[in-house]
Design an enzyme around this catalytic site. Structure first.
Site, PDB file in Angstrom:
ATOM      1  N   LYS A  23      21.027 -12.954  20.781  1.00 57.89           N
ATOM      2  CA  LYS A  23      21.444 -12.032  19.727  1.00 57.89           C
ATOM      3  C   LYS A  23      22.694 -11.279  20.168  1.00 57.89           C
ATOM      4  O   LYS A  23      22.968 -11.176  21.371  1.00 57.89           O
ATOM      5  CB  LYS A  23      20.348 -10.982  19.499  1.00 57.89           C
ATOM      6  CG  LYS A  23      19.008 -11.542  19.042  1.00 57.89           C
ATOM      7  CD  LYS A  23      18.933 -11.553  17.553  1.00 57.89           C
ATOM      8  CE  LYS A  23      17.565 -11.934  17.052  1.00 57.89           C
ATOM      9  NZ  LYS A  23      17.601 -12.404  15.680  1.00 57.89           N
ATOM     10  N   GLU A  47      23.426 -15.955  17.686  1.00 59.93           N
ATOM     11  CA  GLU A  47      23.588 -15.121  16.488  1.00 59.93           C
ATOM     12  C   GLU A  47      24.491 -13.939  16.801  1.00 59.93           C
ATOM     13  O   GLU A  47      24.442 -13.404  17.912  1.00 59.93           O
ATOM     14  CB  GLU A  47      22.229 -14.580  16.037  1.00 59.93           C
ATOM     15  CG  GLU A  47      21.270 -15.657  15.602  1.00 59.93           C
ATOM     16  CD  GLU A  47      19.974 -15.052  15.095  1.00 59.93           C
ATOM     17  OE1 GLU A  47      19.891 -14.757  13.891  1.00 59.93           O
ATOM     18  OE2 GLU A  47      19.056 -14.858  15.906  1.00 59.93           O
ATOM     19  N   ARG A  79       0.841  -1.213   0.000  1.00 60.63           N
ATOM     20  CA  ARG A  79       0.000   0.000   0.000  1.00 60.63           C
ATOM     21  C   ARG A  79       0.864   1.245   0.000  1.00 60.63           C
ATOM     22  O   ARG A  79       0.414   2.320   0.315  1.00 60.63           O
ATOM     23  CB  ARG A  79      -0.943   0.008   1.178  1.00 60.63           C
ATOM     24  CG  ARG A  79      -0.227   0.017   2.484  1.00 60.63           C
ATOM     25  CD  ARG A  79      -1.130   0.267   3.629  1.00 60.63           C
ATOM     26  NE  ARG A  79      -0.324   0.152   4.826  1.00 60.63           N
ATOM     27  CZ  ARG A  79      -0.783   0.298   6.031  1.00 60.63           C
ATOM     28  NH1 ARG A  79      -2.036   0.522   6.236  1.00 60.63           N
ATOM     29  NH2 ARG A  79       0.006   0.200   7.072  1.00 60.63           N
ATOM     30  N   LYS A  88       5.841 -17.614  11.387  1.00 59.75           N
ATOM     31  CA  LYS A  88       5.868 -17.585  12.832  1.00 59.75           C
ATOM     32  C   LYS A  88       6.045 -16.139  13.313  1.00 59.75           C
ATOM     33  O   LYS A  88       6.492 -15.319  12.514  1.00 59.75           O
ATOM     34  CB  LYS A  88       6.995 -18.476  13.375  1.00 59.75           C
ATOM     35  CG  LYS A  88       8.404 -18.017  12.914  1.00 59.75           C
ATOM     36  CD  LYS A  88       9.472 -18.545  13.782  1.00 59.75           C
ATOM     37  CE  LYS A  88       9.807 -17.626  14.896  1.00 59.75           C
ATOM     38  NZ  LYS A  88      10.632 -16.457  14.558  1.00 59.75           N
ATOM     39  N   ASP A  92      10.800 -15.942  19.978  1.00 60.60           N
ATOM     40  CA  ASP A  92      11.343 -15.823  18.619  1.00 60.60           C
ATOM     41  C   ASP A  92      12.052 -17.109  18.170  1.00 60.60           C
ATOM     42  O   ASP A  92      11.918 -17.533  17.030  1.00 60.60           O
ATOM     43  CB  ASP A  92      12.317 -14.633  18.568  1.00 60.60           C
ATOM     44  CG  ASP A  92      12.736 -14.278  17.156  1.00 60.60           C
ATOM     45  OD1 ASP A  92      11.916 -14.430  16.232  1.00 60.60           O
ATOM     46  OD2 ASP A  92      13.898 -13.860  16.956  1.00 60.60           O
ATOM     47  N   LYS A 123      15.595 -26.614   6.825  1.00 60.94           N
ATOM     48  CA  LYS A 123      17.059 -26.581   6.631  1.00 60.94           C
ATOM     49  C   LYS A 123      17.526 -28.005   6.346  1.00 60.94           C
ATOM     50  O   LYS A 123      17.088 -28.960   7.011  1.00 60.94           O
ATOM     51  CB  LYS A 123      17.759 -26.045   7.881  1.00 60.94           C
ATOM     52  CG  LYS A 123      17.570 -24.538   8.074  1.00 60.94           C
ATOM     53  CD  LYS A 123      18.368 -24.035   9.259  1.00 60.94           C
ATOM     54  CE  LYS A 123      18.031 -22.584   9.581  1.00 60.94           C
ATOM     55  NZ  LYS A 123      18.704 -21.602   8.741  1.00 60.94           N
ATOM     56  N   HIS A 180      11.604 -22.661  16.474  1.00 52.81           N
ATOM     57  CA  HIS A 180      12.695 -23.393  15.829  1.00 52.81           C
ATOM     58  C   HIS A 180      13.365 -24.426  16.741  1.00 52.81           C
ATOM     59  O   HIS A 180      13.609 -25.563  16.342  1.00 52.81           O
ATOM     60  CB  HIS A 180      13.790 -22.425  15.374  1.00 52.81           C
ATOM     61  CG  HIS A 180      13.308 -21.312  14.494  1.00 52.81           C
ATOM     62  ND1 HIS A 180      12.307 -21.461  13.572  1.00 52.81           N
ATOM     63  CD2 HIS A 180      13.709 -20.018  14.390  1.00 52.81           C
ATOM     64  CE1 HIS A 180      12.116 -20.305  12.933  1.00 52.81           C
ATOM     65  NE2 HIS A 180      12.953 -19.421  13.418  1.00 52.81           N
ATOM     66  N   HIS A 238      11.037 -22.244   9.332  1.00 51.47           N
ATOM     67  CA  HIS A 238      12.047 -22.491   8.293  1.00 51.47           C
ATOM     68  C   HIS A 238      13.201 -23.370   8.784  1.00 51.47           C
ATOM     69  O   HIS A 238      13.924 -23.928   7.977  1.00 51.47           O
ATOM     70  CB  HIS A 238      12.529 -21.172   7.666  1.00 51.47           C
ATOM     71  CG  HIS A 238      13.511 -20.401   8.487  1.00 51.47           C
ATOM     72  ND1 HIS A 238      13.141 -19.586   9.519  1.00 51.47           N
ATOM     73  CD2 HIS A 238      14.863 -20.319   8.422  1.00 51.47           C
ATOM     74  CE1 HIS A 238      14.222 -19.024  10.055  1.00 51.47           C
ATOM     75  NE2 HIS A 238      15.280 -19.451   9.403  1.00 51.47           N
TER      76      HIS A 238
HETATM   77  C1  BG6 Z   1      13.832 -15.955  12.568  1.00 51.31           C
HETATM   78  C2  BG6 Z   1      13.902 -15.026  13.738  1.00 51.31           C
HETATM   79  O1  BG6 Z   1      12.746 -16.822  12.692  1.00 51.31           O
HETATM   80  O2  BG6 Z   1      15.043 -16.727  12.511  1.00 51.31           O
HETATM   81  C3  BG6 Z   1      15.142 -14.133  13.638  1.00 51.31           C
HETATM   82  O3  BG6 Z   1      12.746 -14.228  13.786  1.00 51.31           O
HETATM   83  C4  BG6 Z   1      16.381 -14.953  13.480  1.00 51.31           C
HETATM   84  O4  BG6 Z   1      15.246 -13.303  14.789  1.00 51.31           O
HETATM   85  C5  BG6 Z   1      16.216 -15.952  12.332  1.00 51.31           C
HETATM   86  O5  BG6 Z   1      17.463 -14.073  13.187  1.00 51.31           O
HETATM   87  C6  BG6 Z   1      17.396 -16.904  12.262  1.00 51.31           C
HETATM   88  O6  BG6 Z   1      17.268 -17.687  11.116  1.00 51.31           O
HETATM   89  P1  BG6 Z   1      18.549 -18.285  10.405  1.00 51.31           P
HETATM   90  O7  BG6 Z   1      18.027 -19.130   9.308  1.00 51.31           O
HETATM   91  O8  BG6 Z   1      19.361 -17.125   9.923  1.00 51.31           O
HETATM   92  O9  BG6 Z   1      19.279 -19.060  11.470  1.00 51.31           O
END
Ligand code: BG6
Length: 487
Positions: free
Chosen positions: A333, A220, A47, A152, A239, A186, A244, A182
């Site tokens: 993080k 991360e 939009r 998610k 998150d 993997k 995951h 996701h």
């Molecule tokens: C996402 C989270 O689902 O996965 C992010 O919202 C995170 O915060 C990400 O950085 C990590 O995914 P990957 O594939 O880079 O490990």
């Protein structure tokens, strides 16, 4: 591979973070690999007066490597159109219905509608209800179907997840819903089941008799990258752990499914997730750690934020195979490195100081390593530690699809195996909710940590109490044996 049906992908949230970082690059790679069916089309809903060129620019920024890639971008450009629409205005959806119909008239055949929803939770009600109306929602399996790819987090709490399931259930058949996690897509996560169940060596040893504990690390180096609105309401537990990491734990601990079909795999994952237990209420302060990196509050402009950017937890599994085997999970993080790994610690009850570590490196250096002790070569009778290391690098990893490519292809071919089921999502909320509730209490400790560190000291103490340390194998880099690092 099953032939992909004619599909139009409708992207809600086409300029958002997830689309930019994951979905649009995945489209580019699928185009490059020649995996998109000829008549595949994209409608980017926006939009903000976004143009097709703007969408292509987003892709270019992320993926362009060589001049040849320009051709791929042109091909994607030709498949894409933008629909200017306010998604919170139900009356504007008739334009979407016409756009879908026009595409089919032009193509001369029916198309499946794949809706990718990466939208804020507060818009869900309106969007779902409107997409559920018959002018858009088609359900004629085998002929034409609307499918809904939902990002998610699935809900914000147990109750909101239940409400979302009810809301979706009023509009769609369960087979139309694809809940994206996701991590399940993997390659290395998919390999967990193959590795466990295709190798008799491990089948008999994958239980409490031989395994003393399980550790999952998913740290991360990036911070929250400007996603303040999303992240500050979410935090690390929702998150990463609620979705995951509990999914990874399910793959590591589930029983062997009767077959590798969608239904059987989900049955066993649901069974084990329903038996994973958070710490008892009286132990939550001892068995969980929440932390925040020092600059988070200034970076986000939220001086009082109590959102955790680091979380660690001790879980147990109330199951005959896993009684007494603790599971430790940590995520965060702005830490020293990007590492996602599962470590299974095999122990000998008669020699507690000896163990074999099996590390599944989800990323980077994707692979599986087993630490062994052997005789030191030579005249002495001493021992040395070595590693059996399977590494994808240089073999098949270069060719394997990225997680979001797999997500899109599976949704196009109607295979929901690598998506999360309702029951799985609810169990994951059951596990995390008591902790999130306890963390809301005003006096629950927050541990501050430095950017680029390995997280708060309290996370070390969480495992040290049980005589163990966090392990990571990330530096193996598929070279000859390395000493295991402890952090
Ligand atoms: C996402 C989270 O689902 O996965 C992010 O919202 C995170 O915060 C990400 O950085 C990590 O995914 P990957 O594939 O880079 O490990």
């Amino acid at each position: 591979m099953k032939k992909l049906d004619h599909t139009v992908l409708v992207i809600f949230g086409s300029t958002g973070d997830l689309a930019r970082r994951k979905l649009l690059p995945a489209l580019f790679h699928l185009e490059k690999a020649g995996e998109l069916p000829e008549g595949f089309r994209v409608i980017a809903v926006s939009r903000r007066g976004t143009t097709v060129e703007d969408i292509i620019l987003l892709i270019r920024t992320h993926v362009l490597k060589s001049k040849d890639d320009e051709q791929i971008l042109t091909a994607l450009h030709d498949r894409t159109s933008v629909l200017d629409m306010e998604i919170d205005k139900p009356e504007q959806y008739t334009r979407l219905a016409s756009a879908l119909e026009n595409l089919e008239v032009d193509a001369g055949h029916l198309m499946n509608h794949l809706f990718y929803l990466a939208i804020p939770a507060l818009l869900f009600d309106t969007v779902i209800n409107r997409l559920g109306q018959p002018d858009i929602n088609v359900h004629k399996p085998g002929k034409q179907e609307s499918r809904f790819l939902i990002e998610k987090p699935f809900g914000f709490s147990l109750e909101s997840a239940k409400n979302l399931i009810t809301m979706l259930g009023k509009c769609f058949e369960p087979s139309q819903i694809y809940r994206i996690d996701h991590y399940l897509a993997k390659e290395t996560a998919q390999n967990i089941l193959a590795f466990r169940f295709e190798n008799p060596l491990f089948c008999g040893a994958w239980n409490k008799e031989h395994i003393s504990h399980i550790m999952i690390t998913a740290i991360e180096s990036i911070g929250i990258e400007g996603r303040t609105a999303f992240y500050d309401s979410m935090g690390a537990m929702r998150d990463l752990i609620q979705s995951h990491l509990l999914q990874l734990l399910a793959l590591v601990t589930m029983k062997k499914p009767a077959s590798m079909t969608e239904a059987d795999i989900h049955r066993e994952k649901e069974a084990i997730l329903s038996r994973i237990r958070p710490p008892k209420p009286e132990n939550i302060s001892e068995e969980t750690v929440r932390g925040q990196y020092r600059t988070y509050r200034t970076e986000t402009g939220k001086p009082d934020s109590m959102t955790e950017t680091f979380a660690a937890i001790r879980l147990s599994i109330d199951d005959e195979n896993w009684q007494g085997v603790p599971v430790f999970i940590r995520t965060g993080k702005a830490l020293a490195e990007k590492i996602t790994e599962v470590t299974i610690v095999f122990s000998d009850p008669c020699k507690p100081d000896r163990n074999n570590l099996l590390t599944i490196r989800i990323q980077p250096n994707e692979g599986i390593a087993i630490d062994l002790r052997i005789k030191k070569p030579g005249f002495d009778t001493g021992f040395e530690d070595v590693q059996l290391d399977f590494c994808y690098t240089g073999s098949t990893i270069a060719d394997h699809p990225e997680a979001y490519e797999r997500v899109l292809v599976d949704a196009m071919r109607g295979d929901r195996t690598l998506f999360a089921s309702d029951a799985e999502v609810l169990s994951c909320w059951e596990i995390t909710e008591p902790v999130l509730e306890a963390w809301k209490k005003p006096n629950f400790p927050m541990h501050w940590y430095e950017l680029g560190s390995w997280g708060p000291q309290a996370a070390e103490q969480l495992v040290q109490k049980e005589g163990i340390v966090w392990l990571t194998d990330a530096h193996t880099l598929c070279t000859p044996p390395h000493k295991k690092l402890s952090h």
